[in-house]
Write an enzyme that holds these catalytic residues in place. Structure first.
Site, mmCIF file in Angstrom:
data_model
loop_
_atom_site.group_PDB
_atom_site.id
_atom_site.type_symbol
_atom_site.label_atom_id
_atom_site.label_comp_id
_atom_site.label_asym_id
_atom_site.label_seq_id
_atom_site.Cartn_x
_atom_site.Cartn_y
_atom_site.Cartn_z
ATOM 1 N N ARG A 151 0.826 -0.651 -0.252
ATOM 2 C CA ARG A 151 -0.256 -0.202 0.060
ATOM 3 C C ARG A 151 0.984 1.649 -0.399
ATOM 4 O O ARG A 151 0.086 2.147 -0.444
ATOM 5 C CB ARG A 151 -1.105 -0.144 0.836
ATOM 6 C CG ARG A 151 -1.818 1.180 1.315
ATOM 7 C CD ARG A 151 -2.211 0.949 2.936
ATOM 8 N NE ARG A 151 -3.456 -0.077 2.321
ATOM 9 C CZ ARG A 151 -3.605 -0.571 4.089
ATOM 10 N NH1 ARG A 151 -3.543 -0.001 5.177
ATOM 11 N NH2 ARG A 151 -4.994 -1.403 3.808
ATOM 12 N N TYR A 152 1.783 1.378 1.199
ATOM 13 C CA TYR A 152 2.761 2.527 0.771
ATOM 14 C C TYR A 152 3.831 2.280 0.553
ATOM 15 O O TYR A 152 4.434 0.657 0.165
ATOM 16 C CB TYR A 152 3.123 2.990 2.406
ATOM 17 C CG TYR A 152 2.198 2.910 3.122
ATOM 18 C CD1 TYR A 152 1.467 3.948 3.418
ATOM 19 C CD2 TYR A 152 1.856 2.367 4.447
ATOM 20 C CE1 TYR A 152 -0.048 4.427 4.152
ATOM 21 C CE2 TYR A 152 0.507 2.388 4.770
ATOM 22 C CZ TYR A 152 -0.190 3.270 5.113
ATOM 23 O OH TYR A 152 -1.337 3.309 5.964
ATOM 24 N N ARG A 162 7.037 0.487 1.946
ATOM 25 C CA ARG A 162 7.498 -0.612 2.745
ATOM 26 C C ARG A 162 6.380 -1.922 2.443
ATOM 27 O O ARG A 162 4.621 -1.288 1.880
ATOM 28 C CB ARG A 162 6.682 -0.278 4.342
ATOM 29 C CG ARG A 162 5.462 0.745 4.790
ATOM 30 C CD ARG A 162 6.384 1.276 5.560
ATOM 31 N NE ARG A 162 5.054 2.223 6.118
ATOM 32 C CZ ARG A 162 4.815 3.881 5.771
ATOM 33 N NH1 ARG A 162 5.939 4.005 4.602
ATOM 34 N NH2 ARG A 162 4.113 4.584 6.123
ATOM 35 N N CYS A 171 -3.836 -18.696 15.226
ATOM 36 C CA CYS A 171 -3.133 -17.313 15.858
ATOM 37 C C CYS A 171 -3.208 -18.310 17.026
ATOM 38 O O CYS A 171 -4.268 -19.046 17.626
ATOM 39 C CB CYS A 171 -3.806 -15.921 15.946
ATOM 40 S SG CYS A 171 -3.985 -15.151 15.016
ATOM 41 N N CYS A 192 -8.156 -13.089 19.299
ATOM 42 C CA CYS A 192 -8.879 -11.642 19.584
ATOM 43 C C CYS A 192 -10.489 -11.323 18.900
ATOM 44 O O CYS A 192 -10.222 -11.198 17.683
ATOM 45 C CB CYS A 192 -7.923 -10.692 19.452
ATOM 46 S SG CYS A 192 -6.603 -11.088 20.141
ATOM 47 N N CYS A 239 -10.519 -8.419 16.188
ATOM 48 C CA CYS A 239 -9.272 -9.173 15.059
ATOM 49 C C CYS A 239 -9.406 -8.671 14.030
ATOM 50 O O CYS A 239 -10.392 -8.117 13.539
ATOM 51 C CB CYS A 239 -8.663 -10.310 14.820
ATOM 52 S SG CYS A 239 -7.494 -10.446 13.611
ATOM 53 N N ARG A 274 -8.472 -8.673 10.749
ATOM 54 C CA ARG A 274 -8.608 -9.226 9.607
ATOM 55 C C ARG A 274 -9.480 -10.435 10.382
ATOM 56 O O ARG A 274 -9.139 -11.926 10.398
ATOM 57 C CB ARG A 274 -6.647 -9.851 9.934
ATOM 58 C CG ARG A 274 -6.304 -9.032 9.333
ATOM 59 C CD ARG A 274 -5.097 -8.789 8.283
ATOM 60 N NE ARG A 274 -4.019 -7.844 7.273
ATOM 61 C CZ ARG A 274 -3.059 -7.993 9.203
ATOM 62 N NH1 ARG A 274 -2.507 -8.874 9.542
ATOM 63 N NH2 ARG A 274 -2.528 -7.304 8.655
ATOM 64 N N ASP A 319 -11.094 -0.655 13.828
ATOM 65 C CA ASP A 319 -11.351 -0.838 12.495
ATOM 66 C C ASP A 319 -13.434 -1.262 11.994
ATOM 67 O O ASP A 319 -13.676 -1.695 12.743
ATOM 68 C CB ASP A 319 -10.844 -2.384 11.513
ATOM 69 C CG ASP A 319 -8.876 -1.626 11.384
ATOM 70 O OD1 ASP A 319 -9.108 -0.013 11.483
ATOM 71 O OD2 ASP A 319 -8.023 -2.076 11.714
ATOM 72 N N ASP A 341 -7.348 3.900 10.026
ATOM 73 C CA ASP A 341 -6.787 3.512 8.724
ATOM 74 C C ASP A 341 -8.523 3.948 8.189
ATOM 75 O O ASP A 341 -9.042 3.382 8.500
ATOM 76 C CB ASP A 341 -6.889 1.845 9.221
ATOM 77 C CG ASP A 341 -5.796 1.206 8.097
ATOM 78 O OD1 ASP A 341 -5.573 1.908 7.029
ATOM 79 O OD2 ASP A 341 -4.991 0.408 7.951
ATOM 80 N N LYS A 352 -3.958 5.046 6.825
ATOM 81 C CA LYS A 352 -3.765 5.238 7.831
ATOM 82 C C LYS A 352 -3.051 7.109 8.031
ATOM 83 O O LYS A 352 -2.513 7.473 7.505
ATOM 84 C CB LYS A 352 -2.412 4.641 8.974
ATOM 85 C CG LYS A 352 -2.651 3.207 9.177
ATOM 86 C CD LYS A 352 -1.973 2.777 10.014
ATOM 87 C CE LYS A 352 -1.765 1.154 10.876
ATOM 88 N NZ LYS A 352 -1.657 0.475 9.141
HETATM 89 C C1 PLP Z 1 -0.239 0.017 8.685
HETATM 90 C C2 PLP Z 1 0.653 -0.938 7.374
HETATM 91 C C3 PLP Z 1 1.495 -1.015 7.102
HETATM 92 C C4 PLP Z 1 2.706 -0.003 8.525
HETATM 93 O O1 PLP Z 1 2.556 1.343 8.760
HETATM 94 P P1 PLP Z 1 3.075 1.964 9.455
HETATM 95 O O2 PLP Z 1 2.259 3.790 9.765
HETATM 96 O O3 PLP Z 1 4.816 2.030 9.125
HETATM 97 O O4 PLP Z 1 3.571 1.424 10.614
HETATM 98 C C5 PLP Z 1 2.139 -0.850 5.873
HETATM 99 N N1 PLP Z 1 1.472 -1.372 5.181
HETATM 100 C C6 PLP Z 1 -0.196 -2.077 5.328
HETATM 101 C C7 PLP Z 1 -0.337 -2.589 4.452
HETATM 102 C C8 PLP Z 1 -0.508 -1.822 6.399
HETATM 103 O O5 PLP Z 1 -2.239 -1.654 6.970
HETATM 104 S S1 SF4 Z 2 -5.198 -9.300 17.252
HETATM 105 FE FE1 SF4 Z 2 -5.676 -10.693 14.834
HETATM 106 S S2 SF4 Z 2 -3.847 -11.201 14.373
HETATM 107 FE FE2 SF4 Z 2 -3.427 -10.059 16.717
HETATM 108 S S3 SF4 Z 2 -3.670 -12.394 17.518
HETATM 109 FE FE3 SF4 Z 2 -5.175 -11.304 17.436
HETATM 110 S S4 SF4 Z 2 -6.290 -12.733 16.301
HETATM 111 FE FE4 SF4 Z 2 -4.696 -12.507 15.856
#
Ligand code: PLP
Ligand code: SF4
Length: 387
Positions: free
Chosen positions: A120-121, A124, A133, A137, A140, A142, A302, A339, A346
């Site tokens: 996305r960025y 990174r 996991c 959680c 979560c 995801r 989120d 986000d 973000k």
């Molecule tokens: C959050 C995130 C990052 C990291 O973002 P930082 O601001 O550097 O912590 C990188 N890629 C994706 C897809 C993300 O959701």
């Molecule tokens: S927040 Fe989601 S990915 Fe992270 S430990 Fe909990 S269940 Fe696993």
């Protein structure tokens, strides 16, 4: 910080014969996860409502907790912050509550050049190593992966992910996430780290893991600590949400990680009924600093399907930051961020400290609402070109 008594787990009848060697073994903790309502009922009777929540959610979202994380529930009640992060509730599947939520709000699976990577960025990339996991959680982001079969990615999938990173030299950082990458066997972790460390344009390997919170014994594994020592590009970002999660074991585990040369940072999610309170966040940030974890992000919850009932108002986080500023060391103040849905990234959110701008000055406000003028630099003079 919570001090756990020696062999405190023996007060739970099901763990009364568990030795210290077993309890403090990270693999024992994962093998002996509580995974069903029946497992829980060996410890504590469930109410009819709780049984119903388990029954209705269990074939939609995974349930699971390590014995250690479960044992941190101080009082068994539906208002307990750890209970709320582990136990299913009917709100997760209530269509009225969840109707404005998304399975994949940030389009991680769509903005994915290779399965498992999200780019996305520019500099990174997110590397999803597994969808397993040791604790699931309830909040979560995801949660969609809870609908999948639990598995780590294959070597072939990892190799394709490395290939993409090698070919894209603008990538400077890889964020290894999951699921929880530190639930993987050491060999797999080493395979991933070695391949990433060997890419010359990668400066930082950021591991996102909750094992420090839910299974801190992971960081007493000599083999893992030696791996950490070998791969000096590694940083660890963990996920504490409440002061009740920080114990004397956490402190020892962090010491082991720091001794292996790995910095430790934390991301907290602002969660309704769990930590959406100035005092709780202040205490959490203080306790994190005491064990030498640097608070990094405080996230607005989120809009993920199955999670929306935990969402606070967006402004709650700004109010909390306003409260922290001046009261707490700057080291303990996280960046509050949301986000953006749709994969737009973000956005940091701050209380307003720059109150006004005139031709001559800026008006700033301190944490006590004291107003101070700061004169503008008059850089541009007539006849000279401005900068
Ligand atoms: C959050 C995130 C990052 C990291 O973002 P930082 O601001 O550097 O912590 C990188 N890629 C994706 C897809 C993300 O959701
Ligand atoms: S927040 Fe989601 S990915 Fe992270 S430990 Fe909990 S269940 Fe696993």
């Amino acid at each position: 910080m919570i001090f756990l008594e020696k062999e405190y787990w023996k007060k739970f009848p099901i763990w009364k014969n568990v030795s210290e060697n077993e309890w403090t073994d990270w693999k024992w903790q994962i093998r002996n996860r509580l995974k069903t309502a029946e497992d829980i009922q060996k410890i504590i009777p469930l109410s009819e409502k709780e049984k119903k929540s388990f029954k209705k959610t269990s074939n939609i979202y995974h349930f699971g907790t390590t014995p250690y994380y479960f044992s941190l529930i101080k009082e068994f009640s539906q208002n307990n912050p750890i209970y709320k992060q582990i136990f299913p509730s009917l709100e997760e599947i209530d269509e009225n509550i969840q109707k404005e939520a998304f399975l994949d709000p940030f389009k991680e699976d769509i903005m994915s050049p290779v399965p498992g990577l999200t780019h996305r960025y520019p500099d990174r990339v997110l590397f999803r190593a597994t969808n397993f996991c040791s604790v699931y959680c309830r909040h979560c982001m995801r949660k969609r992966m809870f609908l999948e079969e639990e598995r780590a990615r294959t070597k072939e999938e990892y190799d394709r992910m490395f290939q993409y990173i090698k070919e894209n030299k603008q990538i400077k950082e890889v964020l290894i996430s999951g699921g929880d990458p530190l639930t993987l066997p050491n060999k797999k972790i080493e395979y991933i780290l070695k391949n990433l460390q060997d890419i010359p344009h990668i400066d930082i390997i950021r591991i996102g893991s909750r094992e420090l919170v839910v299974n801190p014994f992971r960081f007493f594994d000599e083999e893992l600590l030696e791996i950490f020592e070998r791969y000096d590009k590694v940083w660890l970002v963990t996920h504490f949400n409440h002061p009740d999660e920080i114990t004397d074991i956490t402190k020892k585990a962090v010491k082991n990680i720091l001794s292996a040369g790995i910095p430790v940072l934390n991301q907290t999610v602002l969660l309704k009924g769990i930590n959406d309170n100035e005092k709780i966040i202040e205490n959490l940030m203080r306790d994190l600093l005491k064990v030498k974890i640097k608070p990094y992000y405080l996230f607005f919850c989120d809009p993920t399907k199955g999670v929306l009932h935990f969402r606070t108002d967006l402004k709650k986080g700004i109010e909390i930051l306003e409260y922290l500023r001046g009261r707490l060391s700057g080291l303990g103040i996280p960046i509050y961020a949301a986000d953006l849905e749709g994969g737009f990234g973000k956005v940091p959110l701050f209380p307003e400290y720059l109150i006004k701008e005139t031709d001559d000055y800026y008006l700033l406000r301190n944490y006590q609402n004291h107003l101070v003028k700061v004169k503008k630099e008059k850089r541009k003079r007539e006849g000279e070109g401005g900068v």
